[in-house]
Design an enzyme around this catalytic site. Structure first.
Site, mmCIF file in Angstrom:
data_model
loop_
_atom_site.group_PDB
_atom_site.id
_atom_site.type_symbol
_atom_site.label_atom_id
_atom_site.label_comp_id
_atom_site.label_asym_id
_atom_site.label_seq_id
_atom_site.Cartn_x
_atom_site.Cartn_y
_atom_site.Cartn_z
ATOM 1 N N VAL A 150 121.241 32.915 12.918
ATOM 2 C CA VAL A 150 120.641 34.247 13.093
ATOM 3 C C VAL A 150 120.412 34.520 14.575
ATOM 4 C CG1 VAL A 150 118.676 35.725 12.551
ATOM 5 C CG2 VAL A 150 119.530 34.103 10.845
ATOM 6 N N LYS A 155 103.170 41.140 19.175
ATOM 7 C CA LYS A 155 104.210 41.001 18.154
ATOM 8 C C LYS A 155 103.898 41.864 16.935
ATOM 9 C CE LYS A 155 106.920 37.205 16.094
ATOM 10 N NZ LYS A 155 106.979 35.717 16.001
ATOM 11 N N CYS A 207 110.626 36.436 19.354
ATOM 12 C CA CYS A 207 111.197 35.517 18.371
ATOM 13 C C CYS A 207 111.845 36.221 17.184
ATOM 14 C CB CYS A 207 110.113 34.537 17.914
ATOM 15 S SG CYS A 207 110.742 33.058 17.074
ATOM 16 N N GLU A 250 107.954 31.323 23.719
ATOM 17 C CA GLU A 250 106.797 31.722 22.911
ATOM 18 C C GLU A 250 105.766 30.595 22.829
ATOM 19 O OE1 GLU A 250 106.037 33.673 18.463
ATOM 20 O OE2 GLU A 250 107.875 32.550 18.868
#
Length: 280
Positions: free
Chosen positions: A184, A115, A151, A44
């Site tokens: 995560v 996004k 992301c 990204e």
């Protein structure tokens, strides 16, 4: 059996240093292509760095201008090696800024994804995307259906499931995912693969940058992964710069979806009723 070689590049872009970032990215992409990769993924905001909140507009690019200094060298590589390159930059369109992933081929940009789920102060920096497109990458004897997320979105199962229901075989997530929440990243990336029966390319950056907006250093997790449709990690990088390159056997997607029928058994009518009830 349909096979495609894919490479994911993990490196540490430096905030505000676009020329150096592009030079490094081009070097690494060329290396991946020389190794036989037909799809190469960059992290990204690879060209600008992530923590450039005060200069977002200055670093935003027009994706329709294929001759700009970000797109031109990558397009040339895609042309030379007859390949696809997936990158991510700040896009400027009609006076709005987007965090946008895009796919380059020898013909230029063949698709883009903006996004949708913005993280933290990204809500102030960027406008939201509105669509989950599917992209068909054409090779000599077959096509690959590919979906994109960015992301933070790796934690949203709805997007991955929707792309899978449209036929996506590979899900690609260019990322600048923070080290503080690496747990995560590690879990969600595998979950998205298993529940959708897709290959997942979790393409993170590494290193750190200073955020003027938060007045602190932001450390990035690295841990780029390529995961099979069973949720198994095929290859994983550590916390430093590197490249993951894997040949994906696309028939594994069909086999896993026949073995574990999540998509087939999903009650879409019930899901629609539940979402409608939440809105009401």
């Amino acid at each position: 059996m349909s096979k495609v070689k894919l490479a994911s590049i993990q490196f540490s872009p430096v905030a505000y240093e676009r020329e150096n970032n592009i030079e490094k990215a081009v070097f690494l992409v060329r290396k991946a292509l020389e190794d036989g990769a037909k799809i190469v993924v960059l992290p990204e905001l690879f060209d600008s760095g992530y923590c450039i909140e005060d200069k977002d507009t200055s670093f935003a690019i027009d994706l329709n201008d294929i001759k700009n200094p970000v797109l031109a060298p990558l397009t040339e590589l895609a042309k030379i090696y007859n390949s696809y390159i997936i990158a991510n930059s700040i896009e400027k369109s009609k006076n709005k800024l987007y965090d946008t992933a895009y796919i380059l081929s020898k013909k230029g940009i063949v698709g883009k994804y903006r996004k949708i789920y913005l993280y933290d102060n990204e809500k102030k920096r960027f406008s939201r995307g509105k669509k989950y497109p599917i992209f068909e990458l054409k090779f000599k004897d077959f096509k690959v259906k590919l979906g994109l997320g960015i992301c933070y979105e790796i934690g949203f199962s709805e997007g991955a499931r929707f792309l899978a229901l449209q036929g996506a075989q590979i899900l690609v997530y260019p990322a600048a995912f923070g080290k503080a929440r690496a747990y995560v990243w590690n879990l969600a990336s595998r979950a998205r693969a298993l529940e959708s029966g897709c290959f997942v390319v979790a393409a993170n950056r590494c290193g750190q940058e200073f955020s003027k907006a938060k007045d602190k250093n932001v450390k990035f997790a690295g841990k780029t992964k390529i995961i099979n449709p069973k949720g198994e990690i095929i290859q994983e990088l550590g916390e430093y710069e590197g490249m993951s390159c894997v040949e994906l056997e696309l028939d594994e997607v069909k086999a896993q979806r026949e073995n574990l029928t999540y998509l087939k058994d999903l009650n879409l009518k019930l899901c629609q009723k539940m979402y409608k009830a939440l809105k009401d």
